[in-house]
Structure formats: structure tokens, C-alpha cells
Design an enzyme around this catalytic site. Structure first.
Site, short mmCIF file in Angstrom:
data_model
loop_
_atom_site.label_atom_id
_atom_site.label_comp_id
_atom_site.label_asym_id
_atom_site.label_seq_id
_atom_site.Cartn_x
_atom_site.Cartn_y
_atom_site.Cartn_z
N GLY A 67 0.91 -1.19 0.16
CA GLY A 67 -0.05 0.19 0.05
C GLY A 67 0.86 1.27 0.10
N GLY A 127 -0.48 -5.51 0.19
CA GLY A 127 -1.23 -5.46 -0.74
C GLY A 127 -1.43 -6.29 -2.06
N GLU A 150 4.58 -6.87 7.43
CA GLU A 150 4.16 -5.86 8.12
C GLU A 150 4.77 -5.67 9.44
OE1 GLU A 150 1.30 -7.03 4.78
OE2 GLU A 150 2.52 -8.01 6.39
N ASP A 158 -2.35 -8.25 6.77
CA ASP A 158 -4.00 -7.91 6.47
C ASP A 158 -4.26 -8.37 5.09
OD1 ASP A 158 -2.40 -5.79 5.20
OD2 ASP A 158 -4.05 -4.42 5.45
#
Length: 359
Positions: A67, A127, A150, A158
Site C-alpha cells: 500500500g 497489498g 508488516e 492484512d
């Protein structure tokens, strides 16, 4: 000179093509890009003129490096400082709104009714995993470098990453999540995160063959047996060391293995945010029954970490200042004691809404 769009949407023959088009940032995904992808996929899902979709990244560096970290840092810095935020503020922040739509995109990719060919070439992180590893036709190459890193920036896996990694046998998913380490294309196939291996030098011909001959014929012609997975060779000690119930015990078990790869894993884990590690391990050990439920839970946790000082600090240290010396705010014991608050339901108006019936 006119700026090109950040997502290129095209139809060639009977194949819908989506190309992330930010090569200078390794095609990092932002909110407009996620929305553009989703609009195209919805349009093609029931279009009888489209047989399949191919998703790739512009340039040769990778499909997608994750992201927009700089934008997330702005929100995390604001929301984590001096009582600057709560769940509602996090949900209404640009990052919160982006994640909501990104996770909806991830869910629809997982149920796409046509062949969804994700070209997982080069760097595929965060992402980038979300827009590829949930697809039904996942193609890696000899250049693939896949990771969910992350925990190194004070965040948690995520985009459905905890759903994927929790289901990898022999604790290899736990290893990947807690170390944030990079996986090769062969590793990804061994872990069940990808399906087919195509040499990078043949990607253009492979994509041309999809257009002229269809997905199955192109795979039959260009997919090859992957080389041996390096990670697969470490499976035995990883299975034992990463089966422990706490991060501290996993670190102790890795130290006791006595091989260089385990020592490297120990060092990697010890450098990550204790709060992120604790939440990640909890999510993997308490996996949800399906992707939709996982995404709802990940959304809660993502908003909570947007308010946590470790996220702003981790991005600062790794991406903004690049001093690689984050000052984490907790130890492993206190991080584990805070998990109830991290995973607690959001206020009803803030919970992630998902349409589980249509693409």
C-alpha cells in the site's frame, strides 16, 4: 506530456487485462487504484465477451510492493499522538476508508467466477499479496519475491494474509508472518500460495498465448516444474520451533535449534514490534472460518494499529528516515496482555461491511 493512469484497463481479444501502472513505486496500491480494479472486475464478471482476466504490474520490478506507506504514516502519526484518534476517527481516516474498499476487493477476487490470472512476478508484498494470492490462477516466476512484512513496521498482516498463512502446513505460514521474510516463487508454490511457475523470460509469450489460445493452453505450454523450495528444506525445525504458544517461546526454540537459518529467524523476529508479533500470532492461532470473517477481524486490528504508536514509529524507522532503529513501545509480555483490546469489536457503525453474495 499527459500523465498515464495508475491502473491500465484493457480488453485484448476475450481477455480483460489490468495493469498496475506505478512502476517507480513498484506499483504500490492506493485507494483510487483499488476502486479502479474493482470496477473493472465487476464489469467483466458477467460479460459474456470476457473469458478471463490477467492482472500484472508495469515494469520489471514487481506486481505490487504493498500500500501507500507514506499516506498510512500520515494517518498513523495523527491518530496515535496525544489522544488524537479513536475507532471512529480511524475508520473515517483515508487509510481506514482505503482498507475497507481494498478488503472488499480482496474478497471479490477470492470468489471471481472466471479465471483470474495473477502474474506474481518480482516483488509481491502486502497489498500485492491481497490482489494475487486469493485468485484462482496464481503464477509465480524465478524473479518472484513474496512477503508479508508488516510486523517490521508495527503493523499486522492484512488483506486476508492471516487467512492464507494460518492454513499453510507445518507452521511455515507462522514463520513467514513473524519473520516478515521473503519467499521465492518455489517457496510460494510449496506453501500453497501460488499454483504455477513460469520463467520470467517467457511471460510476454505466456500472456500472448492466453489471448490467442486461452488460459489452460497457455499454462500447458509455459508452466514448468519449479525448482526446489529453500524454505521447504527447513520444514522440520520450523514445524517444531513455530508451534509454540507465545512469541517469546518461539524465539527461545529458534535459538535452541543451532543452525544458521534458525539464528537468522531469531534475529528477524527479535527486531519486530512485540505488539505486532503478539497480534499476528493470535490471529494465526485463532483462525476464522472463512475469508470474509477474517477480513472483518483484520479490519478491526488494522484500525487499532493505526492508533498504536508502533505503527507510526515503524514506518518512520523503516521507510521515512530509514535509520532501521524503531523504538517499540512494549515488550512481549505487555503486548500479549493487550490483545483483548486489539481484537475487540468496533462500534457497530465502524465495522467492515462486506457483500458476500456478489462479485
Amino acid at each position: 506530456m499527459t500523465d498515464q493512469p495508475t491502473v491500465l484497463i484493457d480488453v485484448v481479444g476475450r481477455i480483460g487485462q489490468i495493469t498496475l501502472n506505478r512502476p517507480a513505486s513498484i506499483n504500490a496500491l492506493d485507494h483510487p487504484m483499488a476502486l479502479s480494479m474493482h470496477d473493472a472486475l465487476r464489469t467483466w464478471a458477467n460479460d459474456p465477451a470476457i473469458d478471463a482476466v490477467v492482472v500484472a504490474g508495469a515494469g520489471e520490478r514487481g506486481l505490487c510492493a504493498g500500500g501507500d506507506i507514506a499516506a498510512i504514516h500520515r494517518d498513523a502519526s495523527k491518530l496515535s499522538s496525544g489522544g488524537g484518534g479513536d475507532d471512529a476517527a480511524a475508520a473515517n481516516s483515508p487509510s481506514g476508508r482505503f482498507w475497507a474498499d481494498e478488503y472488499r476487493l480482496n474478497l471479490d477476487i477470492s470468489a471471481y467466477p472466471k479465471p483470474y490470472v495473477a502474474i506474481m512476478d518480482g516483488i509481491v508484498m502486502g497489498g500485492g499479496v491481497g490482489i494475487s494470492a486469493h485468485g484462482n490462477t496464481r503464477v509465480v516466476t524465478d524473479r518472484t519475491r513474496l512477503a508479508m512484512p508488516e510486523v517490521g513496521i508495527g503493523f499486522v498482516p492484512d488483506v486476508g494474509g492471516t487467512f492464507l498463512l494460518a492454513r499453510v502446513p507445518d507452521q511455515l505460514g507462522t514463520y513467514a508472518a513473524l519473520t516478515g521474510g521473503t519467499l521465492s516463487g518455489a517457496d510460494a508454490i510449496a506453501m500453497g500460495l501460488a499454483d504455477h511457475y513460469v520463467l520470467a523470460e517467457n511471460l510476454d509469450a505466456f500472456r500472448d498465448s492466453i489471448v490467442s489460445d486461452g488460459v489452460d493452453a497457455a499454462l500447458s505450454r509455459y508452466a514448468v516444474t519449479p525448482p526446489a523450495s529453500t524454505l521447504d528444506a527447513e520444514r522440520d525445525w520450523i514445524r517444531e520451533a513455530f508451534a509454540a504458544d507465545t512469541v517469546s517461546e518461539i524465539i527461545e526454540r529458534c535459538r535452541a535449534v543451532g543452525v544458521e537459518s534458525a539464528d537468522r529467524a531469531t534475529d528477524r523476529i527479535a527486531s519486530k514490534s512485540p505488539a505486532s508479533l503478539a497480534a499476528t500470532l493470535y490471529a494465526l492461532r485463532h483462525k476464522e472460518s472463512d475469508l470474509a470473517q477474517t477480513l472483518r477481524r483484520e479490519y478491526r486490528v488494522s484500525l487499532r494499529f493505526l492508533q498504536h504508536p508502533d505503527m507510526a514509529e515503524g514506518i518512520r524507522a523503516q521507510v521515512i528516515d530509514k535509520d532501521r532503529t524503531p523504538a517499540w513501545t512494549s515488550d512481549h509480555a505487555s503486548a500479549a496482555a493487550s490483545l483483548d483490546a486489539v481484537f475487540a469489536p468496533l462500534p457497530a457503525a465502524c465495522e467492515l461491511s462486506l457483500d458476500t453474495t456478489t462479485v
